[in-house]
Design a protein around this motif. Structure first.
Motif, short mmCIF file in Angstrom:
data_model
loop_
_atom_site.label_atom_id
_atom_site.label_comp_id
_atom_site.label_asym_id
_atom_site.label_seq_id
_atom_site.Cartn_x
_atom_site.Cartn_y
_atom_site.Cartn_z
N GLY A 71 0.83 -1.19 -0.13
CA GLY A 71 -0.12 -0.26 -0.10
C GLY A 71 0.70 1.13 -0.03
O GLY A 71 0.11 2.28 -0.12
N MET A 72 1.92 1.21 0.17
CA MET A 72 3.07 2.55 0.43
C MET A 72 3.59 2.51 -1.20
O MET A 72 4.29 1.67 -1.84
N PRO A 73 3.35 3.87 -1.86
CA PRO A 73 3.69 4.09 -3.21
C PRO A 73 5.06 3.99 -3.33
O PRO A 73 5.62 5.38 -3.73
N GLY A 74 5.94 3.24 -3.26
CA GLY A 74 7.54 3.50 -3.43
C GLY A 74 8.35 2.17 -3.14
O GLY A 74 7.56 0.95 -3.24
N PHE A 75 9.58 2.33 -3.08
CA PHE A 75 10.48 1.17 -2.77
C PHE A 75 11.59 1.87 -2.01
O PHE A 75 11.88 2.85 -1.64
N ILE A 76 12.59 0.79 -1.69
CA ILE A 76 13.86 0.98 -1.07
C ILE A 76 14.99 0.64 -2.15
O ILE A 76 14.92 -0.22 -2.44
N ASP A 77 15.79 1.76 -2.50
CA ASP A 77 16.78 1.45 -3.52
C ASP A 77 17.97 0.68 -3.10
O ASP A 77 18.16 0.22 -1.85
N GLN A 136 12.09 5.69 -1.28
CA GLN A 136 11.86 6.52 -2.27
C GLN A 136 10.21 6.55 -2.28
O GLN A 136 9.80 5.34 -2.53
N LEU A 137 9.53 7.68 -2.11
CA LEU A 137 8.07 7.50 -2.15
C LEU A 137 7.59 8.45 -3.40
O LEU A 137 8.18 9.71 -3.45
N MET A 138 6.71 8.08 -4.06
CA MET A 138 6.03 8.81 -5.16
C MET A 138 4.54 9.30 -4.71
O MET A 138 3.83 8.30 -4.49
N GLY A 139 4.21 10.41 -4.72
CA GLY A 139 2.87 10.87 -4.23
C GLY A 139 2.02 11.71 -5.24
O GLY A 139 2.93 12.30 -6.32
N GLU A 140 1.05 11.88 -5.38
CA GLU A 140 -0.04 12.60 -6.20
C GLU A 140 0.11 14.17 -5.85
O GLU A 140 0.44 14.50 -4.44
N CYS A 141 0.07 15.05 -6.65
CA CYS A 141 -0.05 16.58 -6.19
C CYS A 141 -1.31 17.18 -7.03
O CYS A 141 -1.11 18.00 -8.00
N ILE A 189 5.02 14.20 -6.68
CA ILE A 189 6.10 14.46 -6.03
C ILE A 189 6.88 13.31 -5.53
O ILE A 189 6.37 12.09 -5.41
N LEU A 190 8.19 13.43 -5.71
CA LEU A 190 9.11 12.34 -5.55
C LEU A 190 9.91 12.58 -4.24
O LEU A 190 10.68 13.48 -4.43
N VAL A 191 9.82 11.81 -3.18
CA VAL A 191 10.63 12.14 -2.05
C VAL A 191 11.58 11.12 -1.64
O VAL A 191 11.34 9.71 -1.71
N ARG A 192 12.70 11.27 -1.69
CA ARG A 192 13.95 10.60 -1.23
C ARG A 192 14.65 10.81 0.28
O ARG A 192 14.90 11.87 0.57
N THR A 193 14.54 9.80 1.15
CA THR A 193 14.95 9.81 2.30
C THR A 193 15.98 8.93 2.55
O THR A 193 15.81 7.49 2.47
N ALA A 194 17.31 9.31 2.83
CA ALA A 194 18.52 8.41 3.07
C ALA A 194 18.93 8.68 4.57
O ALA A 194 19.43 9.66 4.92
N ALA A 195 19.43 7.59 5.18
CA ALA A 195 20.37 7.58 6.39
C ALA A 195 21.81 8.02 6.02
O ALA A 195 22.30 7.41 4.94
N GLY A 196 22.29 8.65 6.90
CA GLY A 196 23.81 8.94 6.61
C GLY A 196 24.62 7.76 6.93
O GLY A 196 24.12 6.68 7.61
N LEU A 232 6.04 2.21 -8.13
CA LEU A 232 6.11 2.75 -9.43
C LEU A 232 7.13 1.70 -10.31
O LEU A 232 7.40 1.96 -11.46
N VAL A 233 7.82 0.88 -9.63
CA VAL A 233 8.54 -0.31 -10.18
C VAL A 233 8.14 -1.78 -9.55
O VAL A 233 7.61 -1.66 -8.61
N VAL A 234 8.07 -2.62 -10.40
CA VAL A 234 7.86 -4.04 -10.13
C VAL A 234 8.95 -5.15 -10.64
O VAL A 234 9.32 -4.87 -11.60
N ARG A 235 9.49 -5.58 -9.63
CA ARG A 235 10.73 -6.55 -9.92
C ARG A 235 10.35 -7.95 -9.34
O ARG A 235 10.15 -7.97 -8.21
N CYS A 236 10.39 -8.94 -10.42
CA CYS A 236 10.32 -10.39 -9.77
C CYS A 236 11.53 -11.14 -10.48
O CYS A 236 11.84 -11.31 -11.56
N GLU A 237 12.34 -11.69 -9.49
CA GLU A 237 13.63 -12.44 -9.58
C GLU A 237 13.13 -13.83 -9.84
O GLU A 237 12.51 -14.51 -8.87
#
Length: 333
Positions: free
Chosen positions: A114-120, A126-131, A145-152, A234-239
């Protein structure tokens, strides 16, 4: 107009623990959950928080928030985390290209359903939301809106759930600051890991997931499916991994990328031949896949799996104008 808040609170120099408390609760406009910030912050017995910065540039549609800590004398401060957000397409595409790399195959990890994003690959959320409050861009596409949150690098990178909690709250703060006018995002579950090497499952257990197309596919004996993303990303990956590859490299990989930016993933002739495309939510979507030769799937079988995967994805997301691999013709099946 640019709005910048930078606080180092020099007056708290003699009270480092009070400074830690204040900065952790005021960073990003005070919008972040206290426990999540505390979990990412360094041990206060060794290091203390030193500054925070929040910046909004209305003309550029950008937002940034950062919290840093002091690593000692003669060493520059380091980030606890950094949040960057943008509502313009070009900066968003630059961030996504860095996350996925040429071809789009860099590893990603799923967020809770349910969360619109992924962990790179770097561990950033990375979260993509509507505006809806910003209308449409010059090409008539809804603004997002694309929001990227990264730990140091020196922060506690072993606290993925805390980072996701910060990411969701920061995304809502950025959305509010930039006038997106969207409903707030919610953290829908616990993030167990930012490790892209999650455990694969038997194909039949992929039913009901973004990788459902492989639940009944004709695959080499012993094949398992590693599900990299949730159904809202916004991306789907199946390995696909072999019977001896519980945590190893994939033997085959299938992906879907949603948004007009994805068209650049098939700018080479070889990529176009193995790709299916569609229109999803008014924008382009690309579906592709590959398999190692020794895995036991022929080129024809790979294209058939791409076709099945893209068809299932198109139905799941209510897409139109689906084309089949190696033809570029509408899929009439």
């Amino acid at each position: 107009m640019a709005a910048v808040i930078v606080l180092s609170l020099a007056g708290y120099g003699g009270f480092p623990y009070a400074k830690d408390w204040w900065l952790s609760r005021e960073v990003c406009g005070g919008a972040l959950p206290d426990d999540a910030v505390d979990a990412l912050s360094p041990d206060s017995g060794e290091h203390h928080l030193t500054a925070m910065e929040e910046k909004r540039v209305d003309a550029l549609g950008s937002y940034r928030c950062e919290l840093s800590y002091d690593r000692g004398d003669d060493v520059s401060p380091a980030r606890v985390f950094e949040v960057t957000a943008d509502t313009r397409r070009d900066p968003q595409e630059a961030v996504l290209w860095q996350a996925f790399g040429e071809g789009g195959w860099r590893p990603v990890s799923p967020l809770p359903d349910g969360m619109p994003g992924f962990i790179d690959e770097s561990g950033a959320v990375q979260l993509m939301g509507e505006c809806p409050g910003l209308g449409k861009d010059d090409d008539g596409r809804p603004r997002r809106i694309l929001v990227r949150t990264a730990a140091g690098w020196d922060a506690d990178r072993g606290a993925p759930d805390a980072l996701v909690g910060v990411a969701v709250a920061a995304a809502n703060r950025a959305s509010e600051q930039l006038g997106c006018g969207a409903e707030p995002l919610e953290k829908t579950g616990r993030a167990r890991s930012t490790d892209p090497g999650s455990a694969p499952v038997a194909p039949e257990k992929a039913r009901g997931t973004p990788c459902a197309a492989f639940a009944e596919a004709d695959l080499p004996t012993g094949t398992k499916v590693r599900i990299r993303t949730n159904s809202s990303s916004l991306v789907v990956r199946c390995e696909l991994v072999g019977s001896d590859g519980e945590g190893g490299e994939p033997k085959a990989d299938f992906g879907a990328w949603y948004g007009d930016w994805s068209e650049r993933l098939i700018n080479k002739e070889s990529a176009r031949l193995n790709s299916a495309t569609a229109r999803c939510d008014g924008e382009s979507a690309v579906f592709n896949g590959w398999a190692e030769e020794e895995f036991g799937l022929s080129d024809r079988q790979v294209r058939a799996l791409i076709a099945e995967f893209s068809s299932e994805q198109a139905e799941r997301r209510d897409c139109t104008h689906l084309t089949s691999p190696a033809s570029g013709r509408p899929d009439t099946t």
